[in-house]
Write an enzyme that holds these catalytic residues in place. Structure first.
Site, PDB file in Angstrom:
ATOM      1  N   ASP A 116       0.844  -1.197   0.000  1.00  0.00           N
ATOM      2  CA  ASP A 116       0.000   0.000   0.000  1.00  0.00           C
ATOM      3  C   ASP A 116       0.886   1.257   0.000  1.00  0.00           C
ATOM      4  OD1 ASP A 116       0.843  -0.177   2.625  1.00  0.00           O
ATOM      5  OD2 ASP A 116      -1.134   0.150   3.517  1.00  0.00           O
ATOM      6  N   SER A 117       2.217   1.037   0.011  1.00  0.00           N
ATOM      7  CA  SER A 117       3.143   2.144  -0.253  1.00  0.00           C
ATOM      8  C   SER A 117       2.882   2.713  -1.644  1.00  0.00           C
ATOM      9  CB  SER A 117       4.597   1.683  -0.114  1.00  0.00           C
ATOM     10  OG  SER A 117       4.820   0.514  -0.892  1.00  0.00           O
ATOM     11  N   ASP A 160      -0.988  -6.043   0.004  1.00  0.00           N
ATOM     12  CA  ASP A 160      -1.287  -5.329   1.247  1.00  0.00           C
ATOM     13  C   ASP A 160      -2.776  -5.039   1.352  1.00  0.00           C
ATOM     14  OD1 ASP A 160       0.652  -4.802   3.092  1.00  0.00           O
ATOM     15  OD2 ASP A 160       1.447  -3.060   2.018  1.00  0.00           O
ATOM     16  N   LYS A 182      -1.155  -9.251   3.222  1.00  0.00           N
ATOM     17  CA  LYS A 182      -0.408  -8.773   4.389  1.00  0.00           C
ATOM     18  C   LYS A 182      -1.271  -7.764   5.110  1.00  0.00           C
ATOM     19  CE  LYS A 182       3.311  -5.873   4.020  1.00  0.00           C
ATOM     20  NZ  LYS A 182       2.772  -4.648   4.665  1.00  0.00           N
ATOM     21  N   GLU A 239      -1.383  -5.190   8.845  1.00  0.00           N
ATOM     22  CA  GLU A 239      -0.559  -4.605   9.902  1.00  0.00           C
ATOM     23  C   GLU A 239      -1.155  -4.854  11.277  1.00  0.00           C
ATOM     24  OE1 GLU A 239       0.214  -0.464   9.078  1.00  0.00           O
ATOM     25  OE2 GLU A 239       0.967  -0.901   7.064  1.00  0.00           O
ATOM     26  N   GLU A 277       9.256  -4.021  10.657  1.00  0.00           N
ATOM     27  CA  GLU A 277       9.626  -2.713  10.089  1.00  0.00           C
ATOM     28  C   GLU A 277      10.039  -1.735  11.186  1.00  0.00           C
ATOM     29  OE1 GLU A 277       6.903  -0.960   7.253  1.00  0.00           O
ATOM     30  OE2 GLU A 277       8.044   0.907   7.197  1.00  0.00           O
TER      31      GLU A 277
HETATM   32  O1  KIV Z   1       3.581  -1.047   1.691  1.00  0.00           O
HETATM   33  C1  KIV Z   1       4.742  -1.470   1.671  1.00  0.00           C
HETATM   34  O2  KIV Z   1       5.486  -1.242   0.732  1.00  0.00           O
HETATM   35  C2  KIV Z   1       5.193  -2.268   2.820  1.00  0.00           C
HETATM   36  C3  KIV Z   1       6.601  -2.607   3.009  1.00  0.00           C
HETATM   37  C4  KIV Z   1       6.892  -3.605   4.018  1.00  0.00           C
HETATM   38  C5  KIV Z   1       7.675  -2.228   2.212  1.00  0.00           C
HETATM   39  O3  KIV Z   1       4.392  -2.634   3.605  1.00  0.00           O
END
Ligand code: KIV
Length: 268
Positions: free
Chosen positions: A44-45, A83, A112, A114, A181
């Site tokens: 989500d970056s 993400d 993924k 958080e 992270e």
């Molecule tokens: O969104 C992202 O790029 C991440 C990283 C761990 C690089 O979550």
């Protein structure tokens, strides 16, 4: 080389260092895949790297699904992990299952999300539904407002212990790996030793089971972003700008198109 799968990543701990990079589109995904990277993370970056946002919080489900679909088209070998954006899994377990399922339909092989202890029940349900989950603890960008900025986490003994608990809770809930992270490398080392699943570090030092970075960061595409944890392997900002300026000059001074770039009629 064989297709990288979730069980392969799980078994890699202690045998192979895991490599991971982000991708947001087909062309980059294809290059990263052909270079032999194990995991392609549709991060989500995307919000901060390709959309120009100042955080990942506004990133939407439909945007992440789109990025997932176009990344997936470029990948043959790597494991594709997507993400889950902010608010796509926090509101209820049902909502999390539905949204995670949509990623798998677009070609992701895992999602993924958080958080540690706080998301353990969600993770458990997703895994029981056949959706592999990668955890993400430490500096979790979606919690920017709670952290008061992008700050290194786990610096005190108590906070380090809380991160270790988070990692164990995620392991118990069934994640196949965890991104660590923005934390002291001593803490990441301890977590890596304490859990049986691979840890993948970003700004978490040298002792994780693997490393992940953002593709545009390693390529040096943003001259204003130079954090300590990134290594720039190229200065693509300069290279791309030079190429664009050369194109501009060539056009303005009639060097482009040249004879080799044009078509001619065969006969009049
Ligand atoms: O969104 C992202 O790029 C991440 C990283 C761990 C690089 O979550």
């Amino acid at each position: 080389m064989n297709k990288i799968t979730v069980p392969f990543i799980k078994k890699a701990k202690g045998k192979k260092i895991i490599t991971a990079l982000t991708a947001y589109d087909y062309l980059f995904a294809r290059i990263i895949d052909q270079a032999g990277i194990d995991i392609i993370l549709v991060g989500d970056s995307a919000g901060t790297t390709v959309q120009g946002l100042s955080s990942t919080i506004p990133v939407k489900m439909e945007e992440m699904l789109y990025h997932t679909e176009i990344v997936h088209r470029g990948v043959k070998q790597a494991l594709v992990v997507s993400d889950m954006p902010f608010l796509s899994y926090q509101a209820s377990i049902e909502n999390a299952v539905e949204n995670a399922g949509l990623f798998l339909k677009k070609g992701a092989e895992a999602v993924k999300l958080e958080g540690g202890v706080a998301v353990a029940d969600i993770v458990k349900r997703l895994v029981s539904m056949g959706i592999p989950v990668m955890g993400h603890i430490g500096l979790t960008p979606q919690s920017l407002n709670i952290m008061g900025g992008y700050r290194i986490q786990g610096k005190t003994k108590k906070k380090a212990e809380s991160l270790i608990n988070d990692a164990k809770a995620l392991e118990d809930a069934g994640v196949f790996s965890i991104v660590l992270e923005g934390m002291p490398e001593e803490v990441a080392k301890e977590i890596t030793e304490e859990v049986s699943i691979p840890t993948i570090g970003i700004g978490a030092g040298r002792y994780c089971d693997g490393q992940v970075l953002v593709i545009t960061d390693i390529l040096g595409m943003d001259p204003d972003f130079t954090p300590r944890f990134v290594k720039k392997y190229k200065d693509l900002y300069k290279e791309i700008k030079d190429a664009v300026e050369t194109f501009k000059n060539d056009v303005e001074e009639r060097r482009f198109p040249a004879e080799e770039n044009v078509f001619h009629i065969k006969e009049r």
